[in-house]
Scaffold this active site. Structure first.
Site, PDB file in Angstrom:
ATOM      1  N   HIS A 282      37.349  18.148 -29.022  1.00 36.93           N
ATOM      2  CA  HIS A 282      37.913  17.521 -27.830  1.00 36.93           C
ATOM      3  C   HIS A 282      38.725  16.271 -28.149  1.00 36.93           C
ATOM      4  O   HIS A 282      39.635  15.921 -27.390  1.00 36.93           O
ATOM      5  CB  HIS A 282      36.810  17.175 -26.834  1.00 36.93           C
ATOM      6  CG  HIS A 282      36.357  18.346 -26.014  1.00 36.93           C
ATOM      7  ND1 HIS A 282      35.394  19.225 -26.445  1.00 36.93           N
ATOM      8  CD2 HIS A 282      36.755  18.787 -24.790  1.00 36.93           C
ATOM      9  CE1 HIS A 282      35.208  20.150 -25.520  1.00 36.93           C
ATOM     10  NE2 HIS A 282      36.018  19.918 -24.509  1.00 36.93           N
ATOM     11  N   GLY A 283      38.406  15.596 -29.226  1.00 40.22           N
ATOM     12  CA  GLY A 283      39.183  14.413 -29.552  1.00 40.22           C
ATOM     13  C   GLY A 283      38.690  13.732 -30.809  1.00 40.22           C
ATOM     14  O   GLY A 283      37.532  13.879 -31.214  1.00 40.22           O
TER      15      GLY A 283
END
Length: 422
Positions: A282-283
């Site tokens: 996701h990041g």
């Protein structure tokens, strides 16, 4: 359609369009080589490695350089191309299904390029597998009923994003940008509740718009959300939230690692690894890693005897427990740093007391309308099916949503794109 998709991507990324072009050529060639040569496993491994190398360089180089040196500067600031997490995972899944001989490699470069770059789902999903759209990509035709259905789905997705998500995002931003020292428990809970609904309606809204546009061109994309906040356990939440991502990790990581076929300890280790990587997907920050580990921890708890006692609770108690765990987890998603996340969670549990009236005034009538709409739309209610069955009422609702969304877009400059970090 392929040209339109490239123009769309070039509009947002300019010269970084070369990244998606490299991904397309890479997966197109390796798909053919996997299906044509005897050393299929070797070509699969190289193809996956190159895909991961592409996403690692653009998405995670800055993060690891920051961990390795205290002299991190803008000289190391590598641009994150839009949608790289999505089209890279689609490429990997394509190579896997060819290796498993579920489909033949596509030797039509234009058709394959269209699959990777189709603009509606390019930058926010859902993650589409080639086997799901291969037949419809060959035709790209939609009848009148499919076009109307697509327009309807697109409009409802637009309403989710513009009317609900954007409205609640204003208040979530206000709370998270306020000095935490003056926030009480009530305000912080309302702030994270606003963000929980914002990210759900933003993400599911984009997915619905992508599915709607797909239907208008004769493409059936998979459902990506199924009322996840109605879940009574974290395991159920992940069966309902970002379904195409959770199924991707299940099929291409969890099951190859042994899935449920191995012993209990191995299952726990595999589950932990999957959600560690899910968070990192996701990041590139510790916040996302902790968020993944956080969900993995509760999934591990649900595989112990504790879950037996939890299942004995009333459904309403299980719902509130699950929803609270989910909301607390979103703090790591929204806060800028790990320190901010921990500080905010301490406020949730009353470090500054319950309420500071001067800050509580952040929330007004527009926020209340957004919360009410969220409650009506985010959870499963019996009247939903009745509303959908009544064609007249449903048509009036869709037309109303379209005009209100258009008015808000014209009149309001606040329209955040919260997936730039993905």
């Amino acid at each position: 359609m392929l040209l339109a998709s490239f123009v769309f991507y070039f509009w947002g990324e300019q010269e970084y369009i070369f990244v998606i072009l490299v991904s397309i050529i890479l997966n197109f060639l390796f798909g053919i080589w996997i299906s044509s040569f005897e050393r299929r496993k070797l070509f699969l491994g190289i193809g996956i490695f190159l895909n991961l190398l592409l996403i690692f360089y653009f998405k995670y180089t800055n993060f690891f350089l920051l961990q390795l040196t205290n002299t991190f500067s803008t000289n190391y600031n590598i641009h994150l191309p839009l949608g790289i997490s999505f089209f890279t995972f689609q490429g990997i899944s394509y190579l896997f299904v060819i290796y498993r001989k579920d489909i033949y490699a596509d030797k039509n470069l234009i058709r394959f390029s269209f699959y990777i770059s189709f603009f509606p789902q390019l930058i926010a999903g859902p993650i589409v597998r080639y086997s799901e759209v291969f037949q419809s990509v060959n035709k790209l035709k939609a009848n009148h009923k499919e076009i109307i259905s697509g327009l309807t789905l697109f409009t409802l997705g637009l309403g989710k994003k513009v009317i609900i998500a954007n409205n609640l995002g204003i208040y979530a931003d206000e709370v998270f940008s306020t000095d935490f020292k003056i926030l009480g428990s009530a305000v912080t809970w309302l702030g994270i509740l606003s963000y929980s609904f914002q990210i759900y309606f933003d993400f599911s809204g984009y997915s619905d718009m992508a599915r709607g546009l797909g239907k208008m061109f004769g493409l059936d994309f998979p459902v990506n959300f199924n009322y996840p906040y109605s879940s009574l356990s974290i395991q159920e939440f992940w069966r309902r939230w970002h379904i195409t991502l959770s199924s991707w990790f299940r099929d291409y990581l969890y099951i190859p690692l042994g899935g449920n076929r191995v012993g209990y300890i191995r299952q726990i280790i595999n589950l932990f690894l999957v959600f560690l990587l899910c968070g990192f997907w996701h990041g590139a920050s510790w916040n996302f890693v902790i968020w993944g580990v956080y969900h993995g921890f509760f999934l591990m708890i649900e595989r112990t005897k504790i879950q037996i006692y939890s299942n004995r609770l009333y459904a309403i108690l299980r719902f509130f427990l699950t929803f609270s765990i989910i909301n607390i987890g979103w703090v790591f998603f929204r806060a800028n740093t790990l320190t901010d996340s921990i500080g905010y969670i301490r406020l949730l549990f009353g470090e500054n007391g319950f309420l500071f009236p001067q800050v509580f005034s952040i929330f007004d009538f527009k926020w209340l309308i957004g919360i009410i709409l969220s409650g009506l739309c985010a959870f499963e209610w019996r009247f939903h099916s009745k509303l959908f069955e009544n064609k007249l009422l449903f048509s009036i609702l869709v037309i109303f949503v379209f005009f209100v969304s258009t008015f808000i877009l014209v009149a309001n400059n606040y329209n955040p794109f919260i997936y730039y970090r993905f």
